[in-house]
Design an enzyme around this catalytic site. Sequence first.
Site, PDB file in Angstrom:
ATOM      1  N   PRO A   2       0.834  -1.205   0.000  1.00 56.08           N
ATOM      2  CG  PRO A   2      -0.743  -1.560   1.665  1.00 56.08           C
ATOM      3  CD  PRO A   2       0.575  -2.058   1.161  1.00 56.08           C
ATOM      4  CD  GLU A   3       3.107   2.596  -4.210  1.00 55.32           C
ATOM      5  OE1 GLU A   3       3.269   3.725  -4.721  1.00 55.32           O
ATOM      6  OE2 GLU A   3       3.314   1.529  -4.845  1.00 55.32           O
ATOM      7  CE  LYS A  58       5.787   3.732   0.120  1.00 58.71           C
ATOM      8  NZ  LYS A  58       6.759   2.743  -0.384  1.00 58.71           N
ATOM      9  NE  ARG A 256      12.234  -0.616  -4.880  1.00 62.25           N
ATOM     10  CZ  ARG A 256      11.363  -0.607  -3.876  1.00 62.25           C
ATOM     11  NH1 ARG A 256      10.093  -0.861  -4.122  1.00 62.25           N
ATOM     12  NH2 ARG A 256      11.754  -0.355  -2.646  1.00 62.25           N
TER      13      ARG A 256
END
Length: 266
Positions: A2-3, A58, A256
């Site tokens: 979650p950002e 966050k 990533r």
Amino acid sequence: MPELPEMETYKSQLQQLIGGHTVSGIVINRKKSINVPEDQFFHKVLNQKIAAIDRRAKYLVFRLENGSCLLLHLMLGGWMFYGKKEEQPDRTVQVQLSFGDQHLYFIGLRLGYLHLLTPEMINNELQNIGPEPLDPNFTLNAFLAIMKNKRGGLKTTLLKQEVLAGIGNRYSDEILWDAQLLPERKIHELEQDETVRLYDSIRIVLQNGIQHGGYMGPLFKGDSKTGGYKMAVHGLEGKPCKRCGAPIVKIEMSSRKTYYCKNCQH
């Protein structure tokens, strides 16, 4: 993970659901998800009202009536669900806070945590985080000043929480797609108009993410607000770019997964 848009959505939803309500029960199924002995956690949290819920980057901060705070970081795989016992998802719950017959389930906290801290400890924990991209004080001039001496790649810089708060792997891809900039471009090589475009895209994409409730699943049964944001590029390898129709490509950058359009990002 979650950002900013997901945590902002959680914050606004939870303020309505549990703000001003009293913690009537606690279940700790994974001791590593908290930072103090269970009896201390119970002593400080049980029978306390949720006075306020704040977001920073966050993180969520649950401020209790007695002055204690709970610092939540969901990390990779973490999420929450609020509901009655019979509505509980069929997933392992690491921590549970009860509010009468309703329960807030913290799920997937293998890397995440819910730490009991004082306000001073919260400040120390969050002191090195950069500015909030949607703060009214985060002007174009403020952004230009931050970027002035940066020399890293665009994506890796956007991910640094000490530079900007709350942007992670997904939204960095979305922002760079919106700004039509390649993720490996160097900040110091951008033209002035490209840097301005990047600033605008940061704010547009994050605001859009919040407006549509982020990408996470529903927080409670019947929740129509959470999870309405549709990614334009992240996770869409091989799909046609919504802007030019060329296939979205995926590469690895600093371990990533990174998604972008080779044709219309430059």
